[in-house]
Design an enzyme around this catalytic site. Sequence first.
Site, PDB file in Angstrom:
ATOM      1  CE  LYS A   1      -2.241  -0.884   3.734  1.00 40.43           C
ATOM      2  NZ  LYS A   1      -1.548  -2.307   3.928  1.00 40.43           N
TER       3      LYS A   1
ATOM      4  CD  GLU B   1       0.989   4.329   8.319  1.00 40.35           C
ATOM      5  OE1 GLU B   1       1.912   3.433   7.594  1.00 40.35           O
ATOM      6  OE2 GLU B   1      -0.030   3.818   8.488  1.00 40.35           O
ATOM      7  NE  ARG B   2       6.379   0.368  10.514  1.00 40.74           N
ATOM      8  CZ  ARG B   2       5.191  -0.072   9.593  1.00 40.74           C
ATOM      9  NH1 ARG B   2       4.865   0.604   8.527  1.00 40.74           N
ATOM     10  NH2 ARG B   2       4.717  -1.106   9.677  1.00 40.74           N
TER      11      ARG B   2
END
Length: 515
Positions: free
Chosen positions: A166, A192-193
Site C-alpha cells: 500500500k 504511520e512510522r
Amino acid sequence: MLQGQPGKNAERTNTGHVSAVRGSVVDVIFPTRFPPLHTRLEAGPEGGVVIEVVSHHVGGIVRGIALSQTRGLRRGDPVIDSNDMIRVPVGKQVLGRMFNVFGETIDEKEELKDVERRGIHQQSASISRRVTAAEIFETGIKAIDLLTPLERGGKAGLFGGAGVGKTVLITELINNTVGKHEGVSIFCGIGERSREAEELYRDIQEAGVLDNTVMIFGQMNEPPGARFLVGHAALTMAEYFRDEAKQDVLLLIDNVFRFVQAGSEVSGLLGKMPSRVGYQPTLSTEIAELQERISNTATGAITSIQAVYVPADDFTDPSATHIFAHLSASIILSRKRASEGLYPAVDPLRSWSKMLTPLVVGERHYMVAQEARRTLAEYEELKDIIAMLGLEELSQEDRQVVNRARRLERFLTQPFVTTEQFTGHRGRVVNLEDAIDGCERILNDEFAGRSESDLYMLGKIGEIKSRSGANVQQEEEQEPNNAQPDQPEDSARVPEAEHAGKSDEDTGAAGRGNK
C-alpha cells in the site's frame, strides 16, 4: 511552550484546574463557565499540555482528550481556556513545509510568521456548492488506469493487509502524479512510522516537487487524540486551496485505518460502550465527517487517494465496509498475487471503479477492460481443473484462455520508480493508451508464441525483446508487414507446470524487492 497558536495574548478570564488524569483523558473543573466543545485548553508547565474539550459533565467538569503527552500533569494544576479551537496555518506560505497537528513546522526550518490560521473543525461544503464531473485521473500505472480508472475529484481507496504494497503504491502515485499535477498536493500521514515520513520528504524533495506540496503528520508515537485530528487539519489546508486559491488539490492519506483506530482508542478512553468487533459506536459518523469534507465545488476539486489497512485481510471488517461506501474507486491488493511476485498486487476481479463505463472511458477502453476481466475470471475458474488434471486435459479453447490470462497477468506488472534500488528494474510510467494497446494485442493472441516471462515487468508492450534482441516496436518500424513467429501454435504453448517454474524463478527477486 507550543508556539504560533492563537489565544496566547488574548485575555484569559476563564481558568480552571485539573481534577483527574487518566492516561490521555483529563477532567477539568471550571467554576465560572464551560468552554464550548472543541475548545483548546492549555495545562501543565508553560501550557505545554494541549487538551481538546470533548464533553461536559455535571458538577462543572469538562472532559478533554490530551493531544500531547500528559507526563508531569497533576491534580490541581491550572488550566487556561484559550477561547478558540486548534488552528493550522493556510495559504501559499505552507507550501514546501512539514507540519504536525498543531500547525507547527517539524522540518527544522524557520517558523511561519504572519500567516492566516483556520480552525480544524469545519462544515463540509453544502450540496448546492458541489459539482460533479466525469473526468479520468491518470496515474501512469497500467493495472489501475486500465481496470480501475480513478476519478478527478473523486475518492479512491487502496485496500490491503500488512505487507502487500500500500505505502509503496502511494509513493509511486506521488512520483507519477505530483510532478504533472497542476494544483497543490497534500500528504497526510496518520499513525504511520517516522522513518516513512522522513524518507517520503526526501523523495519529494529529490523529485523537485516539494515547492507545491504540503506534508502533515500525526505519527505512530503520538497520543490517539493527535492522530485522530490530523486528517481534519490536512483537510482545512486543502479546503483553503480549493475555495480561496481556486486550485485543484491532490490529497494523499496514509493510512485511514489508523484514523479509525485512533477514534477507537479515544472512545475507549472516554468509557463509551464498544460496538461490533470492539469499534467505537460512532464509527460511521466519524468516517463520514472526514470523508464528506473531501468534495468538489465550482472553484476547485479535491482528488483523494487513501491507503486503507485491512485487519487480518478481512474485508468484512466494519472499518473497511464503512470506508467502502464513500469511495468512487476501490483498489484491492491481493496477498496471493504479492506472493507470486505480481506487483503491483492489484486484484483485477475484486477491484472496481464507477468510472469504468463506455460513456466515460470510451468504448474501446471499456471493451478491452471487460474482456481482460472475463479472461482472468475464466482462468481463475480453470485453476482447480489444472491443479487436478493438468493443462493438457483442457480443451483447445480453454488452453487459449489460460495462455492469454497468464500473459495478461504478467503484462499488468510494472517496475516502479520508487523501488528501482531494490528490484534492479528501471521504473516505468505508462500512459493509458499504451496500456490499452498492450492488453488488446495480448487478447488477440499476438504474443501467443512468446514466453510468459518476456512480458513480466515491462512498461509498454513495445519493450518486449524479440529473438534478435531488438524491441518489438523497433522491428515493427523496420518491417511493417512482418509475419507472426513460425513456431507452431501448439508447441508455442508450454504446459502450465513448466511455465510456473520459469515464472517463479524470473519473478522472485523483483517480487521480493517490490514487496
